[in-house]
Design an enzyme around this catalytic site. Structure first.
Site, short mmCIF file in Angstrom:
data_model
loop_
_atom_site.label_atom_id
_atom_site.label_comp_id
_atom_site.label_asym_id
_atom_site.label_seq_id
_atom_site.Cartn_x
_atom_site.Cartn_y
_atom_site.Cartn_z
N LYS A 25 45.35 5.36 73.20
CA LYS A 25 44.29 4.36 73.38
C LYS A 25 44.91 3.02 73.79
O LYS A 25 45.97 2.64 73.28
CB LYS A 25 43.53 4.23 72.06
CG LYS A 25 42.38 3.25 72.04
CD LYS A 25 41.76 3.27 70.65
CE LYS A 25 40.64 2.27 70.48
NZ LYS A 25 40.07 2.32 69.10
N SER A 51 35.31 2.87 68.80
CA SER A 51 35.89 2.38 70.03
C SER A 51 36.83 3.36 70.71
O SER A 51 37.26 3.12 71.84
CB SER A 51 36.63 1.07 69.74
OG SER A 51 37.72 1.28 68.85
N SER A 53 36.04 3.66 64.16
CA SER A 53 36.35 3.90 65.58
C SER A 53 37.05 5.22 65.89
O SER A 53 37.19 5.58 67.05
CB SER A 53 37.19 2.75 66.14
OG SER A 53 36.41 1.59 66.24
#
Length: 479
Positions: free
Chosen positions: A77, A153, A177
């Site tokens: 990420k 996220s 997330s």
């Protein structure tokens, strides 16, 4: 005839690593196959926003470290995880040119585990929202229905794993997330205990311990083995989670015993729960009972919980200030509203305006809440909650008009009232994919364990995975 390269897509990371270990395949074959899947699927999903394919191919030729996942393709990420020489944008135009000179400790551990990192995944700006629709890179789409959010996220990571691009991928969790995109994309997502994972060398912790990192996986065993390869406080960490009794991989398949599990679908914010999410919990209660566990309805209500959101935003907005002003010290670039999305700038201004005493008061109040929450485990082994309050909504649901920049955040709070509890308290928590709607959208259920007790969660998750397997359920877009 199906090409061999596509046959790898259905294998989890442990199975792919076993092929390499037995010399049935070369790491280059796994990497080439994953790159081909990304190139085929990413134009439709927009999960991967930066790639290093040629470097990965060169690394796969070897030699690679003799780690547990030698040769397995992986994605990280684009937040917190520094990879030397690759931009670290945090999903923001403001940081589009920032390139860290070194790896974060977690990325270094991924490399030592033998993983071959192919690129970076999409996220909302600074990981703020529970959907993945940044202005910098555009929206990531859910493989189960491209008109819907994959969550956030870590939505890019979830879409990449759910579609079969890679067997697992890195993510982070500051208010859900990891667990939210796991629920939205039909994956397993575990948030480790506070202090379990390394955060160095650039930060001690994030937002006083709200944030931790791990991965989105299709199997429980992949999550456990990857945690074994990466957990443990690094040098200079401000605190550490209790040491594990044995490798987490040994917990997978181990009998959990008869657990006492409490459940509730009451959100402390009072938001209503969608019937599908209620059905997911009700179905899980029945399944747990079938497996021999004792399941009781309970209440997580504690004094002062009506102020939780206020205290959480105090820490969160201060974290946004750090996320913006911290890199500014390194780059010399001044921040201005036009560099950011309206919600980000609104939180930044909110964080700048609060006093130190307000911040410390929020921190003190949340520590008190953590103690009250821990007491709820006096006679239960885990709590069962919805992961989200509704199935994955359509893209655009969390948009904020410029004149009302906090609208999206308020909508997000209604979507995810249950996940921040584990971040506020530091407890481990996992989303398990046990329910799908009639429209074939995944709905996860969440289990929260005692602080430091990932072992019980892994034993329970692997029992549920064996009894009610989810790996045979694949989105139409699966590679």
């Amino acid at each position: 005839m199906v090409p061999r390269m596509d046959a790898f897509a259905s294998l989890d990371a442990t199975a792919q690593a076993d092929l390499v270990r037995r010399k049935d395949v070369h790491p280059r074959e796994l990497v080439d196959a994953a790159i081909a899947r990304i190139e085929r699927l990413n134009p439709r999903l927009n999960a991967v926003i930066a790639s290093r394919f040629e470097q990965a191919r060169e690394e796969a030729r070897g030699p690679l470290p003799e780690g547990p996942f030698r040769g397995v393709p992986f994605l990280i990420k684009d937040l917190l995880a520094s990879f030397a020489g690759m931009p670290l944008t945090s999903g923001s135009r403001y940081l589009a040119g920032f390139v860290p000179p070194h790896d974060s400790e977690l990325v270094a551990r991924y490399k030592r585990a033998g993983l071959v990192i192919l690129g970076k995944t999409n996220l909302p700006e600074f990981g703020i929202l529970c959907t993945t629709e940044p202005r910098l890179f555009g929206p990531t789409r859910n493989p189960w229905n491209p008109d819907h959010t994959p969550g956030g996220s870590s939505g890019g990571a979830a879409a990449a794993v759910a579609s079969g691009m890679v067997p697992f991928a890195h993510g982070g969790d500051g208010a859900g997330s990891l667990r939210i995109p796991a629920a939205c994309c039909g994956l397993f997502g575990l948030k480790p205990s506070r202090g379990r994972m390394p955060m160095g060398p650039d930060v001690g912790d994030v937002m006083h311990g709200l944030v931790t990192e791990h991965a989105l996986t299709r199997s429980v065993r992949d999550s456990a083995a990857l945690l074994d390869a990466t957990d443990g406080a690094d040098v200079g960490a401000p605190y550490a989670a209790p040491p594990k009794a044995r490798p987490y991989a040994q917990e997978v398949g181990a009998p959990p015993g008869t657990l006492r599990i409490a459940y509730t679908t009451r959100a402390h914010t009072g938001v209503p729960i969608d019937p599908e999410c209620q059905a997911a919990v009700d179905q899980t209660v029945r399944r747990l009972t079938e497996l021999g566990h004792t399941v009781v309805e309970g209440s997580l209500e504690v004094p002062g919980e009506e102020l939780l959101a206020q205290h959480f935003i105090a820490l969160w907005s201060a974290g946004v200030v750090l996320a913006i002003d911290g890199p500014s010290l390194l780059t010399g670039q001044e921040s201005a509203p036009e560099h950011f999305e309206p919600l980000t700038w609104a939180l930044y201004e909110m964080g700048r305006q609060q006093s130190v005493s307000q911040y410390l008061l929020a921190h003190h109040a949340l520590q008190g809440y953590a103690r009250a929450f821990a007491a709820k485990f006096a006679d239960v082994d885990a709590w069962l909650l919805p992961t989200t309050a509704e199935p994955p909504p359509p893209l655009g649901t969390f948009d904020s008009p410029p004149e009302e920049p906090l609208t999206g955040l308020l909508r997000a709070a209604a979507f995810t009232p249950f996940t921040p509890l584990a971040n506020l308290t530091g407890h481990p928590a996992m989303s398990v994919p046990l329910h799908w709607t009639a429209g074939h959208l995944p709905v996860g259920v969440q289990f929260v364990g005692r602080f430091g007790d990932e072992a019980t969660l892994f034993r329970l998750a692997s029992q549920l995975e064996a009894a009610f397997p989810w790996n045979s359920r694949l989105p139409a877009l699966f590679a």
